[in-house]
Write a protein that holds these residues in place. Structure first.
Motif, PDB file in Angstrom:
ATOM      1  N   ALA A  22      31.502  51.685 -22.139  1.00 33.66           N
ATOM      2  CA  ALA A  22      30.195  51.192 -22.510  1.00 33.66           C
ATOM      3  C   ALA A  22      30.512  50.760 -24.108  1.00 33.66           C
ATOM      4  CB  ALA A  22      29.221  52.202 -22.421  1.00 33.66           C
ATOM      5  N   THR A  23      31.164  51.430 -24.778  1.00 32.29           N
ATOM      6  CA  THR A  23      31.481  51.118 -26.147  1.00 32.29           C
ATOM      7  C   THR A  23      32.354  50.065 -26.242  1.00 32.29           C
ATOM      8  OG1 THR A  23      31.039  53.559 -26.425  1.00 32.29           O
ATOM      9  CG2 THR A  23      32.046  52.103 -28.458  1.00 32.29           C
ATOM     10  N   TYR A  24      33.227  49.842 -25.576  1.00 33.43           N
ATOM     11  CA  TYR A  24      34.474  48.848 -25.399  1.00 33.43           C
ATOM     12  C   TYR A  24      33.501  47.461 -25.294  1.00 33.43           C
ATOM     13  CZ  TYR A  24      37.912  45.317 -23.880  1.00 33.43           C
ATOM     14  OH  TYR A  24      38.479  44.363 -23.465  1.00 33.43           O
ATOM     15  N   MET A  25      32.579  47.694 -24.264  1.00 34.94           N
ATOM     16  CA  MET A  25      31.763  46.406 -23.791  1.00 34.94           C
ATOM     17  C   MET A  25      31.001  45.982 -24.896  1.00 34.94           C
ATOM     18  SD  MET A  25      30.857  47.404 -19.873  1.00 34.94           S
ATOM     19  CE  MET A  25      29.762  45.682 -19.446  1.00 34.94           C
ATOM     20  N   ILE A  26      30.343  46.642 -25.812  1.00 34.55           N
ATOM     21  CA  ILE A  26      29.760  46.694 -26.702  1.00 34.55           C
ATOM     22  C   ILE A  26      30.326  45.685 -27.708  1.00 34.55           C
ATOM     23  CG2 ILE A  26      28.216  47.416 -28.792  1.00 34.55           C
ATOM     24  CD1 ILE A  26      27.229  49.523 -26.950  1.00 34.55           C
ATOM     25  N   THR A 183      14.030  40.781 -27.273  1.00 31.91           N
ATOM     26  CA  THR A 183      14.986  42.319 -27.803  1.00 31.91           C
ATOM     27  C   THR A 183      15.377  41.784 -28.985  1.00 31.91           C
ATOM     28  OG1 THR A 183      16.839  41.222 -26.548  1.00 31.91           O
ATOM     29  CG2 THR A 183      15.707  42.717 -25.301  1.00 31.91           C
ATOM     30  N   GLY A 184      15.789  40.453 -29.331  1.00 31.39           N
ATOM     31  CA  GLY A 184      16.083  40.178 -30.521  1.00 31.39           C
ATOM     32  C   GLY A 184      15.099  40.253 -31.589  1.00 31.39           C
ATOM     33  N   GLY A 185      15.882  40.767 -32.820  1.00 29.77           N
ATOM     34  CA  GLY A 185      14.876  40.570 -34.033  1.00 29.77           C
ATOM     35  C   GLY A 185      14.421  39.254 -34.526  1.00 29.77           C
ATOM     36  N   SER A 186      15.022  38.205 -33.967  1.00 29.71           N
ATOM     37  CA  SER A 186      14.621  36.890 -34.139  1.00 29.71           C
ATOM     38  C   SER A 186      13.862  36.380 -33.298  1.00 29.71           C
ATOM     39  CB  SER A 186      15.802  36.069 -34.829  1.00 29.71           C
ATOM     40  OG  SER A 186      16.461  36.592 -35.783  1.00 29.71           O
ATOM     41  N   GLY A 187      13.458  37.127 -32.088  1.00 29.65           N
ATOM     42  CA  GLY A 187      12.807  36.399 -30.853  1.00 29.65           C
ATOM     43  C   GLY A 187      13.795  36.074 -29.746  1.00 29.65           C
ATOM     44  N   GLY A 188      15.112  36.532 -30.063  1.00 30.92           N
ATOM     45  CA  GLY A 188      16.080  35.766 -28.667  1.00 30.92           C
ATOM     46  C   GLY A 188      15.642  37.050 -27.381  1.00 30.92           C
ATOM     47  N   GLY A 189      15.745  36.364 -26.395  1.00 31.53           N
ATOM     48  CA  GLY A 189      15.437  37.193 -25.045  1.00 31.53           C
ATOM     49  C   GLY A 189      16.899  37.754 -24.596  1.00 31.53           C
ATOM     50  N   THR A 193      24.291  37.138 -17.815  1.00 33.41           N
ATOM     51  CA  THR A 193      25.064  38.416 -16.943  1.00 33.41           C
ATOM     52  C   THR A 193      25.946  39.281 -17.781  1.00 33.41           C
ATOM     53  OG1 THR A 193      25.257  36.915 -15.072  1.00 33.41           O
ATOM     54  CG2 THR A 193      26.450  38.953 -15.059  1.00 33.41           C
ATOM     55  N   THR A 194      26.440  38.932 -19.071  1.00 31.67           N
ATOM     56  CA  THR A 194      27.349  39.746 -19.648  1.00 31.67           C
ATOM     57  C   THR A 194      26.366  40.470 -20.371  1.00 31.67           C
ATOM     58  OG1 THR A 194      28.783  37.861 -20.064  1.00 31.67           O
ATOM     59  CG2 THR A 194      28.914  39.602 -21.796  1.00 31.67           C
ATOM     60  N   LEU A 195      25.323  40.256 -21.123  1.00 33.15           N
ATOM     61  CA  LEU A 195      24.637  41.125 -21.848  1.00 33.15           C
ATOM     62  C   LEU A 195      23.841  42.000 -20.911  1.00 33.15           C
ATOM     63  CD1 LEU A 195      24.771  38.607 -23.858  1.00 33.15           C
ATOM     64  CD2 LEU A 195      22.489  39.199 -24.656  1.00 33.15           C
ATOM     65  N   GLN A 196      23.273  41.719 -19.849  1.00 32.22           N
ATOM     66  CA  GLN A 196      22.689  42.552 -18.930  1.00 32.22           C
ATOM     67  C   GLN A 196      23.384  43.618 -18.373  1.00 32.22           C
ATOM     68  OE1 GLN A 196      20.837  39.926 -15.986  1.00 32.22           O
ATOM     69  NE2 GLN A 196      19.267  39.149 -17.411  1.00 32.22           N
ATOM     70  N   LEU A 197      24.836  43.305 -17.970  1.00 35.35           N
ATOM     71  CA  LEU A 197      25.786  44.088 -17.509  1.00 35.35           C
ATOM     72  C   LEU A 197      26.229  45.176 -18.369  1.00 35.35           C
ATOM     73  CD1 LEU A 197      27.971  45.156 -15.075  1.00 35.35           C
ATOM     74  CD2 LEU A 197      29.430  43.178 -16.192  1.00 35.35           C
ATOM     75  N   LEU A 199      24.211  46.292 -20.777  1.00 35.51           N
ATOM     76  CA  LEU A 199      23.224  47.344 -21.059  1.00 35.51           C
ATOM     77  C   LEU A 199      23.077  48.211 -19.999  1.00 35.51           C
ATOM     78  CD1 LEU A 199      20.542  47.741 -22.793  1.00 35.51           C
ATOM     79  CD2 LEU A 199      19.251  45.887 -21.235  1.00 35.51           C
ATOM     80  N   LEU A 200      23.446  47.491 -18.836  1.00 30.12           N
ATOM     81  CA  LEU A 200      23.253  48.561 -17.502  1.00 30.12           C
ATOM     82  C   LEU A 200      24.333  49.776 -17.638  1.00 30.12           C
ATOM     83  CD1 LEU A 200      22.387  49.179 -14.817  1.00 30.12           C
ATOM     84  CD2 LEU A 200      24.158  47.568 -13.724  1.00 30.12           C
ATOM     85  N   VAL A 201      25.531  49.193 -18.003  1.00 35.81           N
ATOM     86  CA  VAL A 201      26.634  50.118 -18.085  1.00 35.81           C
ATOM     87  C   VAL A 201      26.315  51.118 -19.235  1.00 35.81           C
ATOM     88  CG1 VAL A 201      29.048  50.493 -18.904  1.00 35.81           C
ATOM     89  CG2 VAL A 201      28.396  48.506 -17.598  1.00 35.81           C
ATOM     90  N   ASN A 202      25.457  50.564 -20.360  1.00 36.82           N
ATOM     91  CA  ASN A 202      25.116  51.802 -21.326  1.00 36.82           C
ATOM     92  C   ASN A 202      24.226  52.523 -20.789  1.00 36.82           C
ATOM     93  OD1 ASN A 202      26.247  51.371 -24.453  1.00 36.82           O
ATOM     94  ND2 ASN A 202      26.694  49.506 -23.322  1.00 36.82           N
ATOM     95  N   PHE A 203      23.451  52.002 -19.996  1.00 33.76           N
ATOM     96  CA  PHE A 203      22.242  53.003 -19.580  1.00 33.76           C
ATOM     97  C   PHE A 203      22.709  54.076 -18.619  1.00 33.76           C
ATOM     98  CE2 PHE A 203      18.529  49.958 -19.939  1.00 33.76           C
ATOM     99  CZ  PHE A 203      17.730  50.826 -20.425  1.00 33.76           C
ATOM    100  N   ILE A 204      23.848  53.512 -17.798  1.00 31.52           N
ATOM    101  CA  ILE A 204      24.585  54.802 -16.897  1.00 31.52           C
ATOM    102  C   ILE A 204      25.372  55.604 -17.919  1.00 31.52           C
ATOM    103  CG2 ILE A 204      26.499  54.760 -15.168  1.00 31.52           C
ATOM    104  CD1 ILE A 204      25.705  52.091 -14.187  1.00 31.52           C
TER     105      ILE A 204
END
Length: 237
Positions: A22-26, A183-189, A193-197, A199-204
């Motif tokens: 998870a840390t590597y992916m971030i 989710t972004g401080g500037s309004g970015g959603g 797939t890369t961002l969602q994946l 986030l999912l791995v970090n949830f796990i």
């Protein structure tokens, strides 16, 4: 007990592996993140992938406290009190990490480590409620009274969880929505797939971390109870 220790050991190894992934992916898997205007967000935005899972897991931990407290008052079984206090201790740690990671993010987004935004304020209240829960447990010496009053406090204190979660939907807030919003401080959603994946791995990863810490704490609490019972039996003899 030995079987439970082996299972916890296996869980700890799996957790460590997923945490590393998870840390590597971030830091290495994620591409540069852009806002809606197409501008690249600063690297500090990556803390979101720590912050959000930790926040949700803290809510989960306190939900365990809530459920175990109800079951203790119903059954008066010691195991439910052990589960409640173990989840509360781990949840308090996660809640503290929410404040730390949130403050780091706030410094980059708003220029200050702390502002009295409704989400930040309710997150602080949540942490203080469960810190008070832990202090209550330390203050009471009689086991049954401690378990009973702590269960009542754990049930009443749980109101701070939905209050924190829904705060930015109920009141105006500069904090981005966790679900169904930005989710972004500037309004970015959070799109792609890369961002969602990631986030999912970090949830796990953080869910597994919670399970590992909770399991270790439960085992320690059970051993302490057994030692107390042994001492009591020795004194009576």
């Amino acid at each position: 007990m030995a079987s439970n220790s082996r299972k916890t050991g296996v869980l700890a190894v799996v957790t460590a592996g997923v945490m590393i992934l998870a840390t590597y992916m971030i830091f290495f898997y994620l591409p540069p993140i852009k806002d809606e205007a197409g501008e690249v967000l600063s690297g500090s935005f990556r803390i979101f992938f720590f912050h959000m899972p930790i926040a949700i897991i803290s809510y989960l931990a306190f939900a365990v406290v809530f459920a175990a407290s109800i079951l203790y008052l119903r059954d008066k079984a010691l195991k439910w009190d052990i589960y409640a206090r173990s989840a509360a201790e781990v949840g308090t740690l996660f809640s503290f990490l929410v404040l730390i990671t949130g403050s780091i993010w706030a410094k980059d987004a708003w220029g200050w480590y702390w502002i009295w935004d409704i989400r930040l304020t309710t997150s602080l209240v949540l942490f203080l409620v469960y810190l008070a829960y832990m202090m209550l447990r330390k203050a009471l010496e009689e086991p049954e009274k401690r378990a009973r009053l702590s269960a009542v406090f754990g049930i009443l204190g749980f109101i701070s969880v939905p209050l924190s979660f829904f705060s930015i939907r109920l009141w105006r807030s500069a904090h981005p929505l966790m679900f169904g919003g930005n989710t972004g401080g500037s309004g970015g959603g959070l799109e792609g797939t890369t961002l969602q994946l990631t986030l999912l791995v970090n949830f796990i990863a953080y869910f597994l971390l919670f399970l590992t810490l909770f399991s270790i704490k439960v085992q320690n609490e059970k051993m302490e109870e057994e030692l107390d019972d042994s001492r009591s039996a020795g004194l009576e003899a």
